[in-house]
Scaffold this motif. Structure first.
Motif, short mmCIF file in Angstrom:
data_model
loop_
_atom_site.label_atom_id
_atom_site.label_comp_id
_atom_site.label_asym_id
_atom_site.label_seq_id
_atom_site.Cartn_x
_atom_site.Cartn_y
_atom_site.Cartn_z
N VAL A 1 0.84 -1.20 0.00
CA VAL A 1 0.00 0.00 0.00
C VAL A 1 0.87 1.25 0.00
CG1 VAL A 1 -1.62 1.33 1.40
CG2 VAL A 1 -1.99 -1.10 1.06
N LYS A 2 1.97 1.21 0.78
CA LYS A 2 2.86 2.38 0.83
C LYS A 2 3.50 2.64 -0.53
CE LYS A 2 4.59 5.63 3.33
NZ LYS A 2 3.72 6.59 4.01
N ALA A 3 3.83 1.58 -1.24
CA ALA A 3 4.51 1.73 -2.53
C ALA A 3 3.55 2.02 -3.67
CB ALA A 3 5.34 0.48 -2.83
N ALA A 4 2.39 1.33 -3.66
CA ALA A 4 1.48 1.43 -4.80
C ALA A 4 0.25 2.27 -4.53
CB ALA A 4 1.04 0.02 -5.23
N GLY A 5 0.07 2.70 -3.28
CA GLY A 5 -1.09 3.51 -2.96
C GLY A 5 -2.25 2.68 -2.46
N LEU B 1 -2.40 2.10 8.69
CA LEU B 1 -1.06 1.73 9.15
C LEU B 1 0.02 2.27 8.21
CD1 LEU B 1 -1.30 -2.00 10.36
CD2 LEU B 1 -0.73 0.01 11.73
N ALA B 2 -0.23 2.17 6.91
CA ALA B 2 0.77 2.61 5.94
C ALA B 2 1.03 4.11 6.04
CB ALA B 2 0.32 2.25 4.52
N GLU B 3 0.01 4.87 6.41
CA GLU B 3 0.18 6.32 6.51
C GLU B 3 1.16 6.71 7.62
OE1 GLU B 3 -3.77 7.67 7.07
OE2 GLU B 3 -4.31 7.57 4.93
N GLY B 4 1.30 5.86 8.62
CA GLY B 4 2.18 6.19 9.73
C GLY B 4 3.57 5.61 9.64
N GLN B 5 3.90 4.95 8.51
CA GLN B 5 5.20 4.31 8.37
C GLN B 5 5.85 4.73 7.06
OE1 GLN B 5 6.21 2.48 10.97
NE2 GLN B 5 4.20 2.64 11.97
N THR B 6 7.15 4.61 7.00
CA THR B 6 7.86 4.82 5.74
C THR B 6 8.25 3.46 5.16
OG1 THR B 6 10.09 4.88 6.70
CG2 THR B 6 8.83 6.94 6.70
N LEU B 7 8.63 3.46 3.90
CA LEU B 7 9.06 2.21 3.28
C LEU B 7 10.29 1.64 3.97
CD1 LEU B 7 8.59 2.77 -0.57
CD2 LEU B 7 7.43 1.10 0.88
N GLY B 8 11.18 2.53 4.42
CA GLY B 8 12.36 2.07 5.13
C GLY B 8 12.00 1.36 6.42
N GLN B 9 11.04 1.91 7.16
CA GLN B 9 10.62 1.27 8.40
C GLN B 9 9.95 -0.08 8.13
OE1 GLN B 9 8.41 4.83 9.66
NE2 GLN B 9 9.41 4.63 11.64
N LEU B 10 9.11 -0.13 7.12
CA LEU B 10 8.42 -1.38 6.80
C LEU B 10 9.40 -2.45 6.35
CD1 LEU B 10 5.34 0.17 4.98
CD2 LEU B 10 5.32 -1.01 7.19
N THR B 11 10.42 -2.04 5.60
CA THR B 11 11.45 -3.00 5.20
C THR B 11 12.20 -3.54 6.42
OG1 THR B 11 11.74 -1.85 3.09
CG2 THR B 11 13.50 -3.31 3.79
N ARG B 12 12.49 -2.66 7.37
CA ARG B 12 13.17 -3.09 8.59
C ARG B 12 12.28 -4.05 9.39
NH1 ARG B 12 15.16 1.90 11.73
NH2 ARG B 12 12.93 2.21 12.04
N MET B 13 10.98 -3.77 9.47
CA MET B 13 10.06 -4.66 10.18
C MET B 13 9.98 -6.03 9.52
SD MET B 13 6.97 -1.98 10.87
CE MET B 13 7.30 -0.38 11.60
N TRP B 14 9.99 -6.01 8.18
CA TRP B 14 9.94 -7.28 7.44
C TRP B 14 11.13 -8.17 7.80
CZ3 TRP B 14 6.97 -10.24 4.30
CH2 TRP B 14 7.60 -11.20 3.53
N LYS B 15 12.32 -7.58 7.84
CA LYS B 15 13.51 -8.36 8.16
C LYS B 15 13.45 -8.88 9.59
CE LYS B 15 16.58 -8.97 5.98
NZ LYS B 15 16.88 -10.08 5.05
N ILE B 16 12.94 -8.07 10.52
CA ILE B 16 12.82 -8.51 11.91
C ILE B 16 11.87 -9.69 12.00
CG2 ILE B 16 11.90 -7.84 14.16
CD1 ILE B 16 13.01 -5.04 13.64
N LEU B 17 10.73 -9.62 11.33
CA LEU B 17 9.76 -10.71 11.38
C LEU B 17 10.27 -11.96 10.66
CD1 LEU B 17 6.45 -8.73 10.82
CD2 LEU B 17 7.06 -10.03 12.86
N LEU B 18 11.02 -11.75 9.59
CA LEU B 18 11.56 -12.90 8.87
C LEU B 18 12.54 -13.67 9.75
CD1 LEU B 18 10.94 -13.81 5.99
CD2 LEU B 18 13.05 -12.73 5.25
N GLY C 1 4.80 10.01 3.79
CA GLY C 1 5.66 9.11 3.02
C GLY C 1 7.10 9.50 3.07
N ALA C 2 7.48 10.34 4.02
CA ALA C 2 8.87 10.74 4.16
C ALA C 2 9.42 11.34 2.88
CB ALA C 2 9.74 9.57 4.62
N GLY C 3 8.56 12.11 2.23
CA GLY C 3 9.01 12.80 1.03
C GLY C 3 9.06 11.94 -0.19
N GLU C 4 8.40 10.77 -0.16
CA GLU C 4 8.48 9.84 -1.28
C GLU C 4 7.14 9.79 -1.98
OE1 GLU C 4 9.51 6.17 0.40
OE2 GLU C 4 11.40 6.83 1.21
N ALA C 5 7.15 9.82 -3.28
CA ALA C 5 5.96 9.53 -4.04
C ALA C 5 5.78 8.04 -4.10
CB ALA C 5 6.09 10.11 -5.46
#
Length: 606
Positions: A331-335, A353-370, A421-425
Motif C-alpha cells: 500500500v505504501k509503494a502502490a497507494g 497503518l501505511a500512513e504512519g510508516q515509511t518504506l524504510g521502516q516497513l522493510t526493517r520490520m519485514w527483516k525482523i519478522l523474517l 511518506g517521508a518525502g516519497e511519491a
C-alpha cells in the motif's frame, strides 16, 4: 496308455490356498475416494495455474518440436506427477481417427486409461527416493534400446529425481545426450538445485508455479459444488492460504473441512475452519500489529497470549504478521488501490497503518519478522520466541526511519513526517543523499564535531528555520513541561537524571546519555511523544556527544545560584549579621516559575 480320468479340480483346496478370491461377480463396493485423487486433472485444460507451460507444450506439439527430456520442478502438490502422466498420454495419443502426438486429450485414446493408472508396459514410473543407486538406472538404460511394445514412445517418468546418487546421474548422462528416437524422459523434482547442471542442460525445464490464492479458492468452490458440500467462501480462502499454493494440500484440507458441518447446521463457517487449521483470528492479528507499532507493548503481549490461548499457533501468528507488513508495504509503494485480496474494512486499516510508516521502516520490520519466524520455528518455547519477536518489532517501530537517520548523520534536515511518506511519491523512493552513502563513522564524526561546537544552552534552544512544522514541544523546556503535564513519573525522572541535551529541533532530539542510563530511554521517549503529539519523533542517544547539563543538574545549579544571590542581598546580609548562627531555610518567589517550581532549601553551618 492310461485312460484313467483325471480327478476333478479340488475347488475347496484352491479356496483354502487362495483366500479372498471368492469375490462376488459384481465386485466389491468401491470405498470413498479422497478429493485429491478424485479430482486429479484428466486433461491439460483441467490444470489450473500452469497456463505458460500448457501454452509452450501445445505450440511445441503442434510444430512437431517435441523434446526428448522434460524437467518438471515445483513445490509439493502443484501437479508435477500428474503433468508427467498427461505428457506421456499426449506423446502416445492414438484413436481411430488420430495417430499422432496430441495435447487434446478430451477424447480417450487407446493408451490413456492404462497410462493414467500407471499400468502401461511402455510407460515406466520410478520413484528415485527409494531407488537411488546406479544399478536402478542401469536397468532403465538396458531397456531403453528396445522398441516399445504397443505405444509410440517408451516414456520413463522419474519422480524426485534429485534423490539419485552422483553415479546414477553420471550413468544417465550419455543416454540423455543421445537417446533413441522411441524414448522420452520426464523428470520431476521439488529440489531443482540438487540436480546436476549437466542433467538440467539436457532437459527442457518447466517451473510449475504455486497456485494463486484466489484461483485456488475458486477451484475449491467448484469442487464443493460438484460434491454437494456447502462451505463459506471465507473458509475456502483460509484453506487456500494454508495450502500455500499446493492443490493437493488444499484438497486434503477440504476433505477434512467438509465433515466439520452437517445439513442441519448449515454451511461450514470460516471460524470452524480456522479452528480446524489452528489459525489465529486474522483480524486480531491485525490488532496485534497495530498495538505493536504504536508502542502499546503490554497490550500487544496480552493480545498475543490471548491468541495463543485460543489455539493460535505462534508460527502462524508470526506469518500473519509478515503478511500484514507485506500488505502495508505494498500500500505504501502502490497507494491505497493496491490489490490485497482482503476485505474492505481490513484494507482500510492497512491503509491507516501505511500512513504512519515509511518504506524504510516497513522493510526493517519485514527483516525482523523474517528472522523472528525462524526463531519461533526452532525455539524450544515457540510462544516466548514470538513474544520476543513482537518486542523487537515494537522497539524498531519507535526508532527513527532509516532515511531520517541517514539525513541526521549527514547533517541534513529531517524529511517530512511518515504520514506523508517521508518525502516519497508512491513507488518512487527518494534517493539517499550522496553524503549519506559514504562512511557512517565519518558522518558521525562530523555530526559530533558540530554538536561540540555549540554550547549546551544554545544547542537545546536551537530551532532550525526551515524545519517543517510539527506539533508538540518546540523547545527542550517545553518538552520537560509536557512530561510533567502528562504525569509519566518514571519517564520524567529518567529524562531529568540521565539526559544531557545536545540538539533539539521540533520532531527530533539528540542527547548524550550519562552513565547507568536505561538503554531503552530513547525508545520510551519516542513512543510517548508519538502517543501525545501524533507525530513520530526521532530520538537519538549518542554517548560520543558532549551534551549540556541534565535537568536535575540544572535545577541544582539554579538553586545554588539563587542561594548565592540571596546571601549577597543587603537585607539578608544585615539579618545574618544581627542574628549570628542563623540559617537560610527557604527562598520563595512571589510567583513561582516552571524553572523554580521546587523550593530551594539549604543550611548554613555555624
Amino acid at each position: 496308455m492310461d485312460d484313467t480320468p483325471l480327478p476333478a479340480e479340488d475347488t475347496g483346496a484352491t479356496e483354502a490356498l487362495m483366500p479372498g478370491l471368492d469375490l462376488p461377480a459384481t465386485g466389491p463396493t468401491p470405498g470413498y475416494q479422497v478429493l485429491a485423487r478424485k479430482y486429479r486433472p484428466d486433461t491439460f485444460e483441467d490444470l489450473i495455474g500452469q497456463d505458460a507451460m500448457v501454452r509452450t507444450l501445445t505450440n511445441a506439439f503442434a510444430a512437431g518440436r517435441i523434446a526428448h527430456a522434460y524437467m518438471l520442478t515445483g513445490v509439493r502438490g502443484v501437479g508435477k506427477t500428474t503433468t508427467a502422466r498427461l505428457i506421456a498420454r499426449a506423446l502416445n495419443f492414438q484413436t481411430d481417427g488420430i495417430d499422432a502426438p496430441s495435447m487434446a486429450l478430451g477424447e480417450k485414446g487407446r493408451h490413456c486409461d492404462a497410462i493414467g493408472r500407471s499400468a502401461h508396459v511402455d510407460v515406466m514410473e520410478m520413484d528415485a527416493a527409494s531407488r537411488t543407486g546406479v544399478g536402478d538406472i542401469r536397468e532403465i538404460l538396458e531397456g531403453v534400446r528396445y522398441a516399445p511394445v504397443s505405444a509410440r514412445y517408451k516414456v520413463y517418468i522419474i519422480d524426485e529425481v534429485h534423490m539419485l546418487s552422483t553415479s546414477a546421474f553420471n550413468a544417465l548422462l550419455k543416454t540423455l545426450e543421445e537417446p533413441p528416437e522411441h524414448a522420452k524422459f520426464i523428470f520431476a523434482t521439488t529440489e531443482i538445485r540438487k540436480v546436476p547442471v549437466t542433467v538440467l542442460s539436457r532437459c527442457q525445464r518447466f517451473d510449475l508455479k504455486r497456485i494463486d490464492r484466489e484461483v485456488l479458492t475458486d477451484h475449491l468452490d467448484r469442487i464443493c459444488g460438484l460434491e454437494g458440500a456447502s462451505v463459506e467462501r471465507d473458509g475456502l480462502s483460509l484453506i487456500a492460504r494454508a495450502a500455500e499454493g499446493s492443490v493437493r494440500d488444499a484438497l486434503s484440507l477440504l476433505d477434512q473441512a467438509i465433515v466439520q458441518g452437517s445439513d442441519e447446521d448449515g454451511p461450514v463457517s470460516a471460524p470452524q475452519i480456522r479452528d480446524m487449521l489452528g489459525l489465529a483470528d486474522h483480524a486480531r492479528v491485525l490488532d496485534l500489529l497495530e498495538q505493536t507499532l504504536t508502542g502499546k507493548t503490554a497490550d500487544a503481549l496480552a493480545e498475543l497470549s490471548s491468541l495463543h490461548d485460543a489455539g493460535g499457533d505462534p508460527v502462524v501468528i508470526t506469518r500473519d504478521l509478515l503478511d500484514y507488513v507485506h500488505a502495508t508495504a505494498r500500500v505504501k509503494a502502490a497507494g491505497p488501490g493496491a490489490d490485497l485480496g482482503e476485505a474492505a474494512d481490513t484494507v482500510a486499516r492497512i491503509v491507516t497503518l501505511a500512513e504512519g510508516q515509511t518504506l524504510g521502516q516497513l522493510t526493517r520490520m519485514w527483516k525482523i519478522l523474517l528472522t523472528g519466524l525462524d526463531d519461533v520455528r526452532n525455539a524450544p518455547d515457540a510462544l516466548a520466541a514470538a513474544e520476543m519477536t513482537v518486542l523487537r518489532l515494537a522497539s524498531a517501530a519507535s526508532l527513527p526511519p532509516p532515511e531520517d537517520a541517514a539525513r541526521l548523520l549527514a547533517g541534513m534536515p529531517r524529511a517530512t513526517s511518515p504520514a506523508s511518506g517521508a518525502g516519497e511519491a508512491p513507488g518512487k523512493p527518494e534517493p539517499a543523499p550522496a553524503s549519506a552513502t559514504g562512511s557512517a563513522s565519518a558522518a558521525m564524526d562530523r555530526d559530533a564535531a558540530a554538536h561540540r561546537a555549540l554550547s549546551a544552552p544554545e544547542a537545546v534552544a536551537q530551532v532550525e528555520q526551515d524545519a517543517p512544522a510539527i506539533s508538540g514541544p518546540q523547545t527542550w523546556e517545553a518538552l520537560m513541561d509536557l512530561l510533567r503535564e502528562k504525569r509519566d513519573i518514571g519517564l520524567q525522572s529518567d529524562v531529568e537524571r540521565y539526559v544531557r541535551p545536545a540538539v533539539f529541533k521540533p520532531g527530533s532530539f539528540t542527547f548524550q546519555p550519562i552513565e547507568d542510563a536505561p538503554r531503552d530511554l530513547a525508545q520510551r521517549l519516542s513512543r510517548r511523544l508519538l502517543e501525545w503529539t501524533g507525530e513520530r519523533w526521532m530520538i537519538l542517544a549518542d554517548g560520543s556527544l558532549e551534551g549540556g547539563e541534565t535537568w536535575s543538574e540544572r535545577r541544582l545549579r539554579l538553586k545554588a545560584e539563587r542561594l548565592e544571590a540571596a546571601r549577597h542581598d543587603p537585607a539578608v546580609t544585615e539579618v545574618m549579621r544581627l542574628f549570628p548562627g542563623a540559617e537560610i531555610v527557604k527562598i520563595r518567589d512571589p510567583q513561582p516559575t516552571a524553572e523554580t517550581d521546587t523550593d530551594a532549601t539549604t543550611e548554613k553551618r555555624a
